[in-house]
Design an enzyme around this catalytic site. Structure first.
Site, mmCIF file in Angstrom:
data_model
loop_
_atom_site.group_PDB
_atom_site.id
_atom_site.type_symbol
_atom_site.label_atom_id
_atom_site.label_comp_id
_atom_site.label_asym_id
_atom_site.label_seq_id
_atom_site.Cartn_x
_atom_site.Cartn_y
_atom_site.Cartn_z
ATOM 1 N N GLU A 46 -6.234 -5.398 39.437
ATOM 2 C CA GLU A 46 -5.912 -4.653 38.201
ATOM 3 C C GLU A 46 -6.492 -5.328 36.976
ATOM 4 O O GLU A 46 -5.762 -5.796 36.087
ATOM 5 C CB GLU A 46 -4.400 -4.483 38.065
ATOM 6 C CG GLU A 46 -3.822 -3.611 39.151
ATOM 7 C CD GLU A 46 -2.347 -3.271 38.971
ATOM 8 O OE1 GLU A 46 -1.647 -4.008 38.268
ATOM 9 O OE2 GLU A 46 -1.900 -2.262 39.535
ATOM 10 N N GLU B 274 -3.184 0.387 46.473
ATOM 11 C CA GLU B 274 -1.741 0.327 46.186
ATOM 12 C C GLU B 274 -1.241 1.722 45.870
ATOM 13 O O GLU B 274 -1.874 2.439 45.090
ATOM 14 C CB GLU B 274 -1.434 -0.552 44.955
ATOM 15 C CG GLU B 274 -1.604 -2.029 45.157
ATOM 16 C CD GLU B 274 -1.195 -2.829 43.929
ATOM 17 O OE1 GLU B 274 -0.312 -2.390 43.173
ATOM 18 O OE2 GLU B 274 -1.787 -3.904 43.734
HETATM 19 P P1 P53 Z 1 6.150 -3.614 40.426
HETATM 20 C C1 P53 Z 1 2.630 -1.853 36.355
HETATM 21 C C2 P53 Z 1 1.945 -0.658 36.436
HETATM 22 C C3 P53 Z 1 1.013 -0.454 37.425
HETATM 23 C C4 P53 Z 1 0.760 -1.461 38.338
HETATM 24 O O1 P53 Z 1 4.689 -3.003 40.452
HETATM 25 C C5 P53 Z 1 1.428 -2.646 38.255
HETATM 26 C C6 P53 Z 1 2.378 -2.858 37.273
HETATM 27 C C7 P53 Z 1 3.133 -4.151 37.202
HETATM 28 O O2 P53 Z 1 4.487 -3.889 37.067
HETATM 29 O O3 P53 Z 1 1.160 -3.671 39.093
HETATM 30 C C8 P53 Z 1 0.813 -3.450 40.430
HETATM 31 O O4 P53 Z 1 6.154 -4.762 41.358
HETATM 32 C C9 P53 Z 1 0.460 -4.806 40.966
HETATM 33 C C10 P53 Z 1 1.420 -5.334 41.992
HETATM 34 C C11 P53 Z 1 2.803 -4.806 41.707
HETATM 35 C C12 P53 Z 1 2.777 -3.304 41.864
HETATM 36 O O5 P53 Z 1 1.849 -2.721 40.981
HETATM 37 O O6 P53 Z 1 6.388 -3.988 39.018
HETATM 38 O O7 P53 Z 1 -0.858 -4.909 41.436
HETATM 39 O O8 P53 Z 1 1.328 -6.724 41.996
HETATM 40 O O9 P53 Z 1 3.787 -5.374 42.502
HETATM 41 C C13 P53 Z 1 4.112 -2.622 41.664
HETATM 42 O O10 P53 Z 1 7.052 -2.512 40.912
#
Ligand code: P53
Length: 479
Positions: free
Chosen positions: A183, A376
């Protein structure tokens, strides 16, 4: 049973994790401290990850979830066996930089760290699982932050190059798919977590962020160059926190705002995929009076070593408006946006938009014409195990099913080239945004809570059997 068209042969189904959110063992076998270790759970987390509050070491009175996390370090064999049981074709994971170079500027890598990842990759290969490796997933050695200022310093390019050379040579033949920075656009939204940036009073934060971004972009191009030199079979991708912006109304001013917001994110991928700074970015830097240092060699590197594919995370679409008096934003997300009244939200306020995934896939394909990889996607939710420890997570199955359907349409109806799909947090892990364990994404439940209590026992949720069937049928059976 309803059947869907199959996904392309060899489609890479799997799951994704990141080192700091699952490994734990933060000081084992010579590992050094990283930014992601010293971000606690609780109200100070946000000011820390955004670089407004300084926390460069563990402090009294805080809980740091990454220290132990779910101890993938000690459970990797068991966990990979479970991924294999679901039929994973690929497993996306990341390297903890400080296992390889504990301080970041050493001449020689730490053998114990290299050995750990070699064991992990061999374990994957044993089951025919192709590793997909993120070189840095939000981690930066604390030593480099304290002594060099993190990615604001050009020297970080050399240290990163050093890391890449160590990885590409040692894991030649074991790994073929690499992502340079998780990201990469996160640097604008959570600069301490994204790039080890902490801002001093009175600093021009925009300038620091874009200078650091330039260093990461050059480092990414350099990594691509070296990866191809070491092994022509290597495929290198960039990684975007994606999610299309919609205009709040059909007012052209709102559309213009949405386009601007999208560009703020696409900027990174424009450089990594097309090899040059887009005109709109150059104009913006000039307008803001940002003085960015770039060498002629940098620009050649960027031009000559663009990525092989484009990977991205997708959780939600976003909404933009030119009317700054509108304030109703989505909660609990680093990318706060206006609320979309047509969509439902997760328990954490993230809006659920499966069609938005098809839109995002098509936009990226139209813009770059390079193969895409969804690395993801998933639903963070509270899971409540029954008396036998079983979680009936139909809500998660529904979320994934609807997204897989639109992904299928993007491939089979729109002709988008998509290499694979790895769901986020295939085994429960620590949330990046909030530091909670309670926000779970997995097919595999891990017994651990927000305070660090629990046996760490792994158990299969209902979605485990469901995803296994999806993979076995190559996406034709989503029931
Ligand atoms: P969590 C925010 C928005 C989009 C992606 O997020 C993001 C985030 C961070 O909050 O991060 C990605 O764990 C990231 C992962 C993360 C996952 O989204 O806040 O690449 O490390 O865990 C989900 O629910």
């Amino acid at each position: 049973m309803m059947t869907y068209q199959a996904f392309p042969e060899g489609f890479l189904w799997g799951g994704a994790t990141a080192a700091n959110q699952c490994e734990g063992a933060y000081d084992a076998d010579g590992r050094g401290l990283a930014n992601v270790d010293v971000v606690p759970i609780g109200k100070d987390r946000f000011p820390i990850i955004t670089g407004q509050k300084k926390m460069f070491d563990f402090e009294e009175g805080y809980f740091y979830p990454a220290k132990e996390s779910i101890d993938f370090y000690g459970h990797y064999k068991e966990d990979i066996a479970l991924f294999a049981e679901m039929g994973f074709k690929t497993y996306r994971m990341s390297i903890a930089w400080t296992r390889i170079f504990p301080k970041g500027d050493e001449a020689e890598p730490n053998e114990a760290g290299l050995q750990f990842y070699e064991n992990v990759f061999k374990e994957c290969r044993k089951y025919g699982i192709e590793p997909l490796v993120t070189i840095t997933h939000f981690d930066c050695p604390m030593y480099l932050i304290e002594h060099y200022g993190g990615w604001r310093n050009r020297k970080l390019i050399d240290f990163y190059e050093h890391l890449c050379r160590a990885l590409f040579t040692r894991f030649k033949g074991l790994v073929h798919y690499w992502l340079t920075f998780n990201e990469i656009n996160m640097i604008l939204h959570a600069p301490f977590m994204g790039a080890g940036l902490y801002f001093e009073e009175g600093e021009n934060a925009e300038e620091v962020k874009y200078q650091a971004a330039h260093h990461e972009l050059v480092a990414s191009a350099l990594a691509t160059k070296i990866a191809h030199e070491v092994d022509p079979d290597n495929k290198v991708g960039c990684m975007l926190a994606a999610g299309q912006y919609y205009p709040n109304t059909c007012n052209p001013d709102d559309y213009w705002e949405a386009l601007q917001e999208d560009r703020e994110n696409y900027f990174f991928i424009d450089v990594q995929a097309r090899g040059e700074y887009p005109n709109y970015a150059k104009k913006k830097f000039a307008k803001l009076g940002l003085q960015l240092e770039m060498t002629a060699e940098d620009l050649v590197l960027l031009k000559e070593h663009t990525v092989d594919f484009i990977s991205f995370s997708y959780y939600s679409s976003r909404v933009a408006s030119a009317d700054s008096s509108l304030k109703e934003t989505t909660a609990g997300n680093i990318f706060a946006s206006l609320k979309n009244p047509y969509l439902k939200s997760s328990e954490w306020g993230w809006q659920i938009d499966p069609l938005g995934l098809r839109i995002t896939l098509n936009t990226l394909w139209d813009r770059y014409q390079k193969p895409l990889f969804i690395v993801e996607n998933g639903l963070g939710a509270v899971d409540t195990p029954d008396e036998n420890g079983y979680v009936a997570d139909d809500y998660r199955i529904d979320y994934l099913r609807e997204h897989i359907k639109t992904m299928n349409q993007a491939i089979n109806e729109d002709g988008v080239e998509l290499w694979g799909y790895t769901t986020w947090g295939c085994i429960d892990l620590v949330s990046a945004g909030t530091g909670e364990m309670k926000k779970r994404y997995g097919f595999i439940y891990v017994d651990r809570d927000n305070e660090g209590n629990g046996s760490l026992k792994r158990s299969k949720k209902k979605s485990f059997a469901w995803y296994k069937k999806v993979i076995a049928s190559n996406g034709t059976d989503l029931d």
